[in-house]
Design a protein around this motif. Structure first.
Motif, short mmCIF file in Angstrom:
data_model
loop_
_atom_site.label_atom_id
_atom_site.label_comp_id
_atom_site.label_asym_id
_atom_site.label_seq_id
_atom_site.Cartn_x
_atom_site.Cartn_y
_atom_site.Cartn_z
N GLY A 6 0.83 -1.19 0.00
CA GLY A 6 0.00 0.00 0.00
C GLY A 6 0.86 1.24 0.00
O GLY A 6 2.09 1.16 -0.11
N TYR A 7 0.19 2.39 0.12
CA TYR A 7 0.88 3.68 0.22
C TYR A 7 0.62 4.24 1.61
O TYR A 7 -0.53 4.29 2.06
CB TYR A 7 0.38 4.66 -0.84
N ALA A 8 1.69 4.68 2.28
CA ALA A 8 1.57 5.16 3.65
C ALA A 8 2.49 6.35 3.88
O ALA A 8 3.48 6.54 3.17
CB ALA A 8 1.91 4.05 4.64
N ALA A 9 2.14 7.14 4.89
CA ALA A 9 3.02 8.20 5.38
C ALA A 9 3.80 7.66 6.57
O ALA A 9 3.22 7.04 7.47
CB ALA A 9 2.21 9.42 5.78
N GLN A 10 5.11 7.90 6.60
CA GLN A 10 5.93 7.44 7.71
C GLN A 10 6.04 8.49 8.81
O GLN A 10 6.30 8.16 9.97
CB GLN A 10 7.33 7.08 7.20
N THR A 11 5.85 9.77 8.44
CA THR A 11 5.86 10.87 9.41
C THR A 11 4.86 11.91 8.92
O THR A 11 4.32 11.82 7.81
CB THR A 11 7.25 11.55 9.51
N THR A 13 5.45 14.81 7.95
CA THR A 13 6.00 15.66 6.90
C THR A 13 6.47 14.89 5.67
O THR A 13 6.91 15.50 4.70
CB THR A 13 7.18 16.48 7.44
N SER A 14 6.38 13.58 5.71
CA SER A 14 6.85 12.79 4.56
C SER A 14 5.70 12.52 3.60
O SER A 14 4.55 12.37 4.01
CB SER A 14 7.45 11.47 5.03
N PRO A 15 5.99 12.46 2.30
CA PRO A 15 4.94 12.12 1.34
C PRO A 15 4.52 10.67 1.49
O PRO A 15 5.27 9.85 2.04
CB PRO A 15 5.61 12.38 -0.01
N LEU A 16 3.33 10.33 0.98
CA LEU A 16 2.92 8.94 0.95
C LEU A 16 3.81 8.19 -0.03
O LEU A 16 4.14 8.70 -1.10
CB LEU A 16 1.46 8.82 0.54
N ALA A 17 4.19 6.96 0.34
CA ALA A 17 5.11 6.18 -0.48
C ALA A 17 4.77 4.70 -0.33
O ALA A 17 4.13 4.28 0.64
CB ALA A 17 6.56 6.44 -0.06
N PRO A 18 5.19 3.87 -1.29
CA PRO A 18 4.88 2.43 -1.22
C PRO A 18 5.46 1.79 0.04
O PRO A 18 6.52 2.19 0.54
CB PRO A 18 5.55 1.87 -2.47
N GLY A 53 -3.60 15.96 15.38
CA GLY A 53 -2.80 15.58 16.53
C GLY A 53 -3.03 14.18 17.05
O GLY A 53 -2.63 13.86 18.18
N ILE A 54 -3.64 13.29 16.25
CA ILE A 54 -3.93 11.94 16.73
C ILE A 54 -3.35 10.85 15.82
O ILE A 54 -3.66 9.67 15.98
CB ILE A 54 -5.45 11.72 16.86
N ALA A 55 -2.51 11.25 14.88
CA ALA A 55 -1.99 10.29 13.91
C ALA A 55 -1.05 9.29 14.56
O ALA A 55 -0.34 9.59 15.53
CB ALA A 55 -1.27 11.03 12.78
N VAL A 56 -1.04 8.06 14.01
CA VAL A 56 -0.13 6.99 14.42
C VAL A 56 0.58 6.50 13.16
O VAL A 56 -0.08 6.18 12.16
CB VAL A 56 -0.89 5.84 15.10
N TYR A 57 1.90 6.45 13.20
CA TYR A 57 2.68 6.11 12.01
C TYR A 57 3.32 4.73 12.15
O TYR A 57 3.64 4.31 13.26
CB TYR A 57 3.74 7.17 11.76
N PRO A 58 3.52 4.02 11.02
CA PRO A 58 3.14 4.43 9.67
C PRO A 58 1.62 4.53 9.53
O PRO A 58 0.89 3.72 10.11
CB PRO A 58 3.73 3.34 8.78
N LEU A 59 1.17 5.50 8.73
CA LEU A 59 -0.25 5.76 8.58
C LEU A 59 -0.66 5.52 7.14
O LEU A 59 -0.15 6.19 6.24
CB LEU A 59 -0.57 7.19 9.02
N MET A 60 -1.55 4.56 6.95
CA MET A 60 -2.04 4.22 5.61
C MET A 60 -3.51 4.62 5.54
O MET A 60 -4.37 3.96 6.13
CB MET A 60 -1.88 2.73 5.34
N PRO A 61 -3.83 5.73 4.85
CA PRO A 61 -5.21 6.22 4.84
C PRO A 61 -6.13 5.35 3.98
O PRO A 61 -5.72 4.35 3.40
CB PRO A 61 -5.08 7.63 4.25
N GLY A 62 -7.39 5.81 3.91
CA GLY A 62 -8.37 5.18 3.03
C GLY A 62 -9.51 4.54 3.77
O GLY A 62 -9.33 3.52 4.44
N HIS A 63 -10.72 5.15 3.69
CA HIS A 63 -11.89 4.58 4.35
C HIS A 63 -13.14 4.62 3.46
O HIS A 63 -14.25 4.63 3.97
CB HIS A 63 -12.16 5.27 5.70
N GLU A 64 -12.91 4.62 2.15
CA GLU A 64 -14.01 4.51 1.19
C GLU A 64 -13.64 3.37 0.24
O GLU A 64 -13.20 3.58 -0.88
CB GLU A 64 -14.19 5.84 0.42
#
Length: 350
Positions: A6-11, A13-18, A53-64
């Protein structure tokens, strides 16, 4: 367990990446599916960038999420391999509190388990969302995609659709009612379509006169330019309901004055303090109500999918190659999408 991509953000400030990660093997009540499409919601940006202020990383979005069932647990009775199904904003809840027993899992007294960035209730792992190849979810939180709905265009109904449908149904909107929709983004354009399909007379409030033709194409009967004082004054006391999809702070007072007595102003876009303050006279003198609403329960999410299939309602979408997800985020921030990006997950496998 098995490896998914999938694609996720590691922080923040980082872009989403594989990213490769582990999905759990199906539990007895689980449904596993290959993801075909996933809508991109503005809340995905808020979370990926930790703006709440509630994010947990790595964060992989998507809920649709729309996908096809590939496996079911031994206790599953409602789905079988090959079914076209959806997963929305939640993947679990306590299932025993008053809200859950009333099919209002979004108001679970212990807090629902969201589709991403929330601890799994069984093993404590961080939930990973739909920007991915597959997902495993409890049968209770899976919905069926009706025949007749384009699966890609159905994806945003699982968030934008249910977020606007739930308050309209809760407050009994129907024939004879006059409904104002504030804002015409992903939520607003669905609000217009759904309120119209419920039989209401629908008016769009917008700051831009240039949106009038587009609003009527979406189904609006009328358009009011909210920056035009004469138009706002002419609408005084006119509306039974206002569905407010504006996601940033804005002055509610001029809109409240367009409500009739017992009128209801429903907030679904704003999750910040109301500013400027509300003048209490705008409520007291006409017994008006300010209400809020959060997505919808699982049963109601199935209901809105069935309603959309019956009334030929779908979301206006732009298909997206997942490799362009970071550019899509920037376009969303600028309002440069009509009205929802949907990721074609075939591009992830490519």
């Amino acid at each position: 367990m098995y490896t998914a991509i999938g694609y996720a953000a590691q922080t923040a400030t980082s872009p989403l990446a594989p990213m490769q990660f582990q999905r759990r093997s199906p539990r007895p009540d689980d449904v596993a599916l290959d993801i075909l499409y996933c809508g991109v919601c503005h809340s995905d940006i808020h979370q990926a960038r930790n703006e709440w202020g509630i994010a947990v990383y790595p964060l992989m979005p998507g809920h649709e999420i729309i996908g096809r069932v590939t496996a079911v647990g031994s206790d599953v009775t409602r789905y079988q391999v090959g079914d076209m199904v959806g997963v929305g904003c939640m993947v679990d809840s306590c299932r025993s509190c008053k809200a859950c027993q009333a099919d209002l899992e979004q108001y679970c007294e212990e807090g629902p388990t969201m589709t991403y960035a929330t601890p799994d209730r069984v093993d404590g792992s961080n939930t990973m969302g739909g920007y991915s190849s597959s997902i495993v979810v409890s049968e209770h939180f899976v919905v069926r995609v009706p025949e007749g709905l384009d699966p890609a265009a159905a994806a945003p109904i699982l968030c934008a659709g249910i977020t606007t449908y739930s308050p309209l149904k809760h407050h009994g909107v129907g024939p004879g009612h006059k409904v104002g929709i504030l804002g015409m983004g992903g939520l607003g354009h669905m609000g217009i379509k759904l309120a119209k399909a419920l039989g209401a007379e629908v008016t769009l409030f917008t700051r831009s006169a240039a949106k009038a033709a587009e609003a009527r194409r979406q189904g609006a009967d009328h358009v009011i330019v909210s920056t035009d004082q004469a138009q706002m004054q002419a609408a005084a006391g006119h509306f039974d309901f206002l569905l407010d999809t504006i996601p940033v702070q804005h002055d509610l007072n001029p809109y409240l004055e367009t409500l009739t007595y017992d009128g209801v102003h429903i907030l679904v876009g704003l999750v910040e303090p109301i500013d400027p303050p509300i003048h209490a006279a705008n409520l007291i003198l006409k017994r008006r109500v300010i209400a809020g609403s959060l997505i919808g329960g699982v049963a109601e999410t199935q209901e809105v999918l069935d309603f959309c299939a019956e009334h030929n309602v779908s979301c206006d979408i732009e298909m997206l190659d997942i490799r362009h997800i970071n550019e899509a985020y920037e376009r969303m921030i600028k309002g440069d999408v009509k009205y929802r990006f949907v990721i074609d997950m075939a591009t992830l496998k490519a």
